[in-house]
Design an enzyme around this catalytic site. Structure first.
Site, short mmCIF file in Angstrom:
data_model
loop_
_atom_site.label_atom_id
_atom_site.label_comp_id
_atom_site.label_asym_id
_atom_site.label_seq_id
_atom_site.Cartn_x
_atom_site.Cartn_y
_atom_site.Cartn_z
N HIS A 190 0.80 -1.22 0.00
CA HIS A 190 0.00 0.00 0.00
C HIS A 190 0.83 1.27 0.00
CE1 HIS A 190 1.07 -0.23 4.25
NE2 HIS A 190 0.72 1.03 4.36
C1 UD1 Z 1 -2.03 5.47 5.81
C2 UD1 Z 1 -0.74 5.97 6.48
C3 UD1 Z 1 0.32 4.90 6.40
C4 UD1 Z 1 -0.19 3.58 6.97
C5 UD1 Z 1 -1.50 3.19 6.31
C6 UD1 Z 1 -2.05 1.98 6.99
C7 UD1 Z 1 -0.22 8.38 6.38
C8 UD1 Z 1 0.60 9.42 5.71
N1 UD1 Z 1 -0.22 7.14 5.80
O1 UD1 Z 1 -1.76 5.26 4.44
O2 UD1 Z 1 1.46 5.30 7.15
O3 UD1 Z 1 0.79 2.59 6.71
O4 UD1 Z 1 -2.45 4.27 6.43
O5 UD1 Z 1 -2.92 1.28 6.16
O6 UD1 Z 1 -0.85 8.66 7.37
N2 UD1 Z 1 -8.94 4.98 1.27
C9 UD1 Z 1 -10.15 4.39 1.12
N3 UD1 Z 1 -10.82 3.97 2.25
C10 UD1 Z 1 -10.30 4.13 3.49
C11 UD1 Z 1 -9.05 4.76 3.63
C12 UD1 Z 1 -8.38 5.17 2.52
O7 UD1 Z 1 -10.65 4.22 0.03
O8 UD1 Z 1 -10.95 3.73 4.48
C13 UD1 Z 1 -8.21 5.42 0.05
C14 UD1 Z 1 -8.54 6.87 -0.29
O9 UD1 Z 1 -8.53 6.98 -1.68
C15 UD1 Z 1 -7.35 7.62 0.24
C16 UD1 Z 1 -6.23 6.62 0.01
O10 UD1 Z 1 -6.82 5.33 0.25
O11 UD1 Z 1 -7.16 8.82 -0.40
C17 UD1 Z 1 -5.07 6.80 0.95
O12 UD1 Z 1 -5.52 6.83 2.29
P1 UD1 Z 1 -4.67 7.55 3.44
O13 UD1 Z 1 -5.27 7.30 4.75
O14 UD1 Z 1 -4.39 8.95 3.05
O15 UD1 Z 1 -3.28 6.83 3.35
P2 UD1 Z 1 -2.94 5.27 3.37
O16 UD1 Z 1 -2.33 4.92 2.07
O17 UD1 Z 1 -4.09 4.49 3.85
N1 UDP Z 2 -3.67 -6.48 8.20
C1 UDP Z 2 -4.93 -7.05 8.33
N2 UDP Z 2 -5.59 -7.41 7.19
C2 UDP Z 2 -5.06 -7.23 5.95
C3 UDP Z 2 -3.77 -6.65 5.84
C4 UDP Z 2 -3.12 -6.28 6.99
O1 UDP Z 2 -5.44 -7.25 9.43
O2 UDP Z 2 -5.71 -7.59 4.97
C5 UDP Z 2 -2.98 -6.04 9.44
C6 UDP Z 2 -1.58 -6.59 9.62
O3 UDP Z 2 -1.61 -7.78 10.33
C7 UDP Z 2 -0.87 -5.49 10.38
C8 UDP Z 2 -1.63 -4.24 9.98
O4 UDP Z 2 -2.82 -4.63 9.35
O5 UDP Z 2 -0.99 -5.63 11.78
C9 UDP Z 2 -0.75 -3.43 9.07
O6 UDP Z 2 -1.49 -2.44 8.44
P1 UDP Z 2 -0.92 -1.67 7.19
O7 UDP Z 2 0.01 -2.55 6.42
O8 UDP Z 2 -2.09 -1.10 6.49
O9 UDP Z 2 -0.13 -0.47 7.88
P2 UDP Z 2 1.38 -0.27 8.35
O10 UDP Z 2 1.65 -1.26 9.41
O11 UDP Z 2 2.25 -0.44 7.14
O12 UDP Z 2 1.40 1.14 8.84
#
Ligand code: UD1
Ligand code: UDP
Length: 363
Positions: free
Chosen positions: A208
């Site tokens: 992601h």
């Molecule tokens: C965010 C965090 C990242 C973390 C990740 C966990 C920041 C800068 N990034 O990244 O560190 O590893 O969460 O998963 O805070 N979206 C949806 N539905 C949702 C949420 C997001 O569709 O419920 C889509 C939207 O298009 C959004 C994009 O994902 O614009 C990115 O979401 P955002 O929360 O900005 O960043 P993540 O990539 O999720």
């Molecule tokens: N995870 C989950 N379901 C999924 C993918 C990830 O429960 O389909 C959990 C995973 O075990 C970990 C957390 O989500 O604990 C990590 O989230 P993500 O990779 O989105 O964020 P990051 O840790 O990189 O900030």
């Protein structure tokens, strides 16, 4: 458990990993926890379902800042948190990790001169291209209590002048989250069957990070390598990665993998534990690999979690190195699983949540 007044400790969170890693702290705090969700993650499969599965009460407040740009998310959430803290001043604000929600919670606590507690403090990738690196640096410098998972994290803080009783070495709260939900061996076998894979004979992968999915050529290279592995690859796709795959026209490559929607935490842990190998850019998965004792290929330009590199994990850039490393591991799988099975996790003994709460009580 220290005797905190009702709703006196604000716990600010916004994304899936924060819900997971703050779950035990929220449960231990009980009535003292005032849970404020910024709404950064809003899909049920990234947020609501985790509250249910982890046995958490609904958040007290949901701010709905998700889906907007980083600056708007941080600005909006900070402003709304400031209003909440003006009406009801907490004794402390707890944030976890490095997301936009963390930065907003930190700024709002600082602006209202409320004690700020940063869980998972002191991680550094030294990679200024990552928004998370900026978020965590600012959070650490604003924090009154930095709960550092490892000695490496303590050393990082010291190098920036954050020392003394501002820093507590706690371990990582992910340990207790995993121990709380990891399914039994028999449940894991059933889980594999549900996903159409054999235990120990599949790869579990997640992607992601903007560095991997925002650039079409990079994302394509990753998917091509996964598709060429010759073993089933289960790929639960984050919404960001779904959107980018559509934009980049990568549907054909995805159809060669076992793509599923984001999986619930219990099932994800079960699949991790039964996988042959993990391939991911996730932070949490780097820690979990050391708890479920599975090898991991980290696909990233940098990592803020060097503790597992060279033991549970190796880091590669997107491209052919993924396939080369994966094949080397798959060719020697039994010996690698046995070696990792005997190795301790560097993330502590499962008491990080309690130790963090004790540190707040001693303020
Ligand atoms: C965010 C965090 C990242 C973390 C990740 C966990 C920041 C800068 N990034 O990244 O560190 O590893 O969460 O998963 O805070 N979206 C949806 N539905 C949702 C949420 C997001 O569709 O419920 C889509 C939207 O298009 C959004 C994009 O994902 O614009 C990115 O979401 P955002 O929360 O900005 O960043 P993540 O990539 O999720
Ligand atoms: N995870 C989950 N379901 C999924 C993918 C990830 O429960 O389909 C959990 C995973 O075990 C970990 C957390 O989500 O604990 C990590 O989230 P993500 O990779 O989105 O964020 P990051 O840790 O990189 O900030």
């Amino acid at each position: 458990m220290p005797d905190f007044p009702s709703k006196s400790i604000a716990v600010v969170l916004g994304t899936r990993p924060e819900i997971i890693k703050l779950s035990e702290i929220i449960k231990l705090l009980g009535d003292a926890a005032w849970v404020i969700h910024t709404g950064q993650h809003y899909d049920a499969k990234l947020s609501g379902s985790f509250f249910t599965e982890l046995g958490l009460p609904e958040p007290d407040v949901f701010l709905s800042v998700g889906g907007s740009s980083r600056g708007v998310q941080i600005g909006d959430a900070t402003m709304r948190l400031d209003g909440l803290f003006a009406d009801h001043r907490p004794d402390a604000v707890v944030v976890q990790g490095d997301t936009n929600a963390v930065l907003a919670g930190s700024l709002a606590a600082n602006a209202r001169e409320v004690t700020l507690v940063h869980i998972e403090a002191g991680l550094r990738s030294h990679d200024r291209a990552m928004p998370e690196e900026h978020n965590r640096v600012v959070a650490d410098h604003l924090s009154d209590i930095c709960c550092a998972p490892t000695q490496t994290n303590v050393d990082n803080l010291e190098a920036e002048g954050i020392t003394g009783d501002r820093v507590v070495l706690t371990g990582n709260t992910i340990v207790e989250a995993v121990h709380g939900l990891l399914p039994s061996a028999s449940a894991r076998i059933a889980l594999c069957a549900e996903h159409g894979v054999e235990p120990g004979e599949f790869v579990l992968s997640t992607f992601h990070r903007p560095e991997n999915v925002d650039n079409p050529a990079t994302y394509r290279a990753i998917l091509e390598q996964l598709a060429a592995l010759g073993v089933p690859v289960v790929l639960p796709l984050h919404p960001r990665s779904v959107k980018r795959a559509e934009q980049h026209g990568l549907g054909g490559l995805l159809s060669q993998l076992k793509v599923v929607e984001p999986i619930g935490y219990r099932d994800f842990l079960g699949l991790e534990a039964e996988s042959a190998l993990l391939i991911s850019d996730s932070g949490g998965v780097q820690e979990e690999a050391s708890i479920v004792k599975r090898p991991l290929i980290v696909v990233r330009n940098s990592t803020e979690r060097p503790e597992v590199i060279g033991t549970f994990a190796e880091r590669v850039l997107p491209g052919e190195d993924i396939g080369t490393s994966a094949r080397a591991i798959l060719d020697d799988l039994e010996a690698i699983h046995e070696r990792l099975g005997n190795m301790d996790s560097p993330y502590g003994d499962g008491t990080a949540s309690q130790q963090s709460i004790n540190a707040i009580a001693q303020r």
